[in-house]
Write a protein that holds these residues in place. Structure first.
Motif, PDB file in Angstrom:
ATOM      1  N   ARG A 175       8.326  12.010  -2.770  1.00 23.65           N
ATOM      2  CA  ARG A 175       7.183  11.251  -2.071  1.00 23.65           C
ATOM      3  C   ARG A 175       7.700  10.608  -0.974  1.00 23.65           C
ATOM      4  NH1 ARG A 175       7.976  10.350  -7.269  1.00 23.65           N
ATOM      5  NH2 ARG A 175       7.065   8.270  -7.420  1.00 23.65           N
ATOM      6  N   TRP A 187       3.114  11.764   2.294  1.00 23.26           N
ATOM      7  CA  TRP A 187       3.252  13.333   1.935  1.00 23.26           C
ATOM      8  C   TRP A 187       4.036  13.659   0.809  1.00 23.26           C
ATOM      9  CZ3 TRP A 187       4.032  10.639   6.524  1.00 23.26           C
ATOM     10  CH2 TRP A 187       3.613  10.971   7.663  1.00 23.26           C
ATOM     11  N   TYR A 221       0.672   6.534   5.813  1.00 21.85           N
ATOM     12  CA  TYR A 221       0.547   7.947   5.424  1.00 21.85           C
ATOM     13  C   TYR A 221       1.637   8.304   4.273  1.00 21.85           C
ATOM     14  CZ  TYR A 221      -0.839   8.308  10.227  1.00 21.85           C
ATOM     15  OH  TYR A 221      -1.518   7.990  11.462  1.00 21.85           O
ATOM     16  N   ASP A 278      -0.746  14.299   2.881  1.00 23.23           N
ATOM     17  CA  ASP A 278      -1.624  14.129   1.626  1.00 23.23           C
ATOM     18  C   ASP A 278      -2.607  13.185   1.480  1.00 23.23           C
ATOM     19  OD1 ASP A 278      -0.428  16.786   0.126  1.00 23.23           O
ATOM     20  OD2 ASP A 278       1.207  15.662   0.739  1.00 23.23           O
ATOM     21  N   ARG A 279      -2.241  12.016   2.199  1.00 26.57           N
ATOM     22  CA  ARG A 279      -3.068  10.853   2.101  1.00 26.57           C
ATOM     23  C   ARG A 279      -2.810  10.023   3.369  1.00 26.57           C
ATOM     24  NH1 ARG A 279      -3.623   6.333  -2.888  1.00 26.57           N
ATOM     25  NH2 ARG A 279      -4.757   4.821  -1.670  1.00 26.57           N
ATOM     26  N   HIS A 280      -4.000   9.603   3.909  1.00 25.24           N
ATOM     27  CA  HIS A 280      -3.755   8.522   5.091  1.00 25.24           C
ATOM     28  C   HIS A 280      -4.683   7.186   4.858  1.00 25.24           C
ATOM     29  CE1 HIS A 280      -5.026   7.528   9.585  1.00 25.24           C
ATOM     30  NE2 HIS A 280      -4.150   6.617   9.086  1.00 25.24           N
ATOM     31  N   ASP A 281      -4.161   6.192   4.745  1.00 27.85           N
ATOM     32  CA  ASP A 281      -4.783   4.846   4.679  1.00 27.85           C
ATOM     33  C   ASP A 281      -4.643   4.202   5.764  1.00 27.85           C
ATOM     34  OD1 ASP A 281      -5.589   5.948   2.119  1.00 27.85           O
ATOM     35  OD2 ASP A 281      -4.560   4.306   0.888  1.00 27.85           O
ATOM     36  N   ARG A 296       0.795  21.151  -4.614  1.00 25.60           N
ATOM     37  CA  ARG A 296       0.965  19.645  -4.584  1.00 25.60           C
ATOM     38  C   ARG A 296       2.370  19.464  -5.161  1.00 25.60           C
ATOM     39  NH1 ARG A 296      -1.735  14.912  -3.626  1.00 25.60           N
ATOM     40  NH2 ARG A 296      -1.188  13.204  -4.668  1.00 25.60           N
ATOM     41  N   ARG A 319       0.885  -1.098   0.001  1.00 28.24           N
ATOM     42  CA  ARG A 319      -0.113  -0.110   0.079  1.00 28.24           C
ATOM     43  C   ARG A 319       0.945   1.273  -0.078  1.00 28.24           C
ATOM     44  NH1 ARG A 319      -5.310   0.926   1.397  1.00 28.24           N
ATOM     45  NH2 ARG A 319      -5.521  -1.048   0.638  1.00 28.24           N
ATOM     46  N   MET A 344       0.633   3.936  -2.439  1.00 27.15           N
ATOM     47  CA  MET A 344       0.444   5.713  -2.301  1.00 27.15           C
ATOM     48  C   MET A 344       1.346   6.324  -3.027  1.00 27.15           C
ATOM     49  SD  MET A 344      -0.736   4.904   1.605  1.00 27.15           S
ATOM     50  CE  MET A 344      -0.862   6.666   2.105  1.00 27.15           C
ATOM     51  N   SER A 348      -1.879   2.067  10.057  1.00 30.10           N
ATOM     52  CA  SER A 348      -2.000   3.219   9.124  1.00 30.10           C
ATOM     53  C   SER A 348      -0.799   3.472   8.249  1.00 30.10           C
ATOM     54  CB  SER A 348      -1.908   4.600  10.264  1.00 30.10           C
ATOM     55  OG  SER A 348      -2.994   4.810  11.045  1.00 30.10           O
TER      56      SER A 348
END
Length: 266
Positions: free
Chosen positions: A147, A174, A172, A161-164, A223, A44, A48, A170
């Protein structure tokens, strides 16, 4: 009763035992002890970060090497793992030989704070929150668009910028933002004006001064090196999409924005 030979042998053993600590290699002082990241979380994190064969992945605290090895085998990337524990480096090297991607991955035994991260396009980590925060200034100085993927722990007030969540764990992401705070001189067709930008990590806002009037920037977004904002000004509402490169912003062609440019003010 001990014989002379027995006495001499016992003395030699005692001497060797007493001397041993002086010759033993001191173990490294580890801030983080290795706990493996589950495969599904590794995958993941790589997804991401949108890792491809064009990327160079650096894993900080690489343990048994599973993340850079997976990035090479699964995504075709090149990479490097960094760990202070020589036992983990030996384990990672063995896993690398088994995986058959030794031409694309290497491992270094060194302090992650002394590691050159400049060639990384993706950085992965599974460190303590305090180390993430300590690393934050170094990471923010990397090339915009780099990233950063972390297992379990965030970076304090730097919002991801995203958290799954994967099986209760978790992950993360950025994206390192360009540094845009300050005043910019904008050229938009025949007219010029200034914008003043405030920045906290990737969150920006600001105002445009056109003539004698000021207008609050709307729909602001940053971004990586791409900046977006809208000005509802004296001649209507206009969208701006640009690419930041140091002290210049150039219009992104075909992005639906206006042809424009900007240079950083003094």
């Amino acid at each position: 009763m001990m014989t002379r030979t027995t006495t001499t042998l016992a003395a030699l053993v005692m001497l060797a035992t007493a001397a041993a600590p002086a010759y033993a290699q001191d173990p490294p002082n580890l801030d983080v002890h290795f706990v493996p990241t589950p495969t599904q979380v590794v995958e993941r994190m790589l997804d991401m970060a949108k890792v491809t064969k064009a990327d160079f992945v650096i894993d900080l605290g690489s343990g048994d090497g599973r993340i850079p090895i997976a990035a090479a085998k699964r995504n075709g990337a090149r990479g490097m793992g960094v760990d202070l524990d020589p036992e983990r480096i030996r384990e990672a090297q063995e896993n690398l030989r088994t995986a058959g991607v030794g031409d694309r991955v290497s491992f270094q035994q060194q302090n992650l704070f002394e590691t050159d991260l400049s060639k990384a396009t993706v950085i992965t980590m599974y460190l303590l929150p305090s180390l993430n925060v300590k690393l934050r200034p170094i990471l923010l100085d990397l090339k915009p668009g780099t990233r950063l993927a972390s297992h379990a722990f965030d970076m304090g007030d730097w919002r991801p910028d995203r958290h799954d969540v994967v099986d209760g764990r978790s992950a993360y992401l950025w994206i390192v933002p360009a540094k845009v705070a300050g005043q910019w001189n904008v050229t938009d067709g025949p007219r010029t004006f200034t914008i003043d930008l405030n920045q906290q990590y990737q969150i920006i806002d600001g105002t445009a001064k056109i003539g004698e009037s000021s207008y609050r920037l709307q729909e602001t977004a940053l971004r990586g090196d791409e900046i977006r904002f809208v000005i509802d000004g004296p001649d209507g509402r206009h969208a701006y999409v640009g690419r930041v490169a140091g002290d210049r912003i150039s219009a992104v062609q075909g992005a639906g924005g206006r042809p424009w440019g900007a240079t950083r003010g003094s």
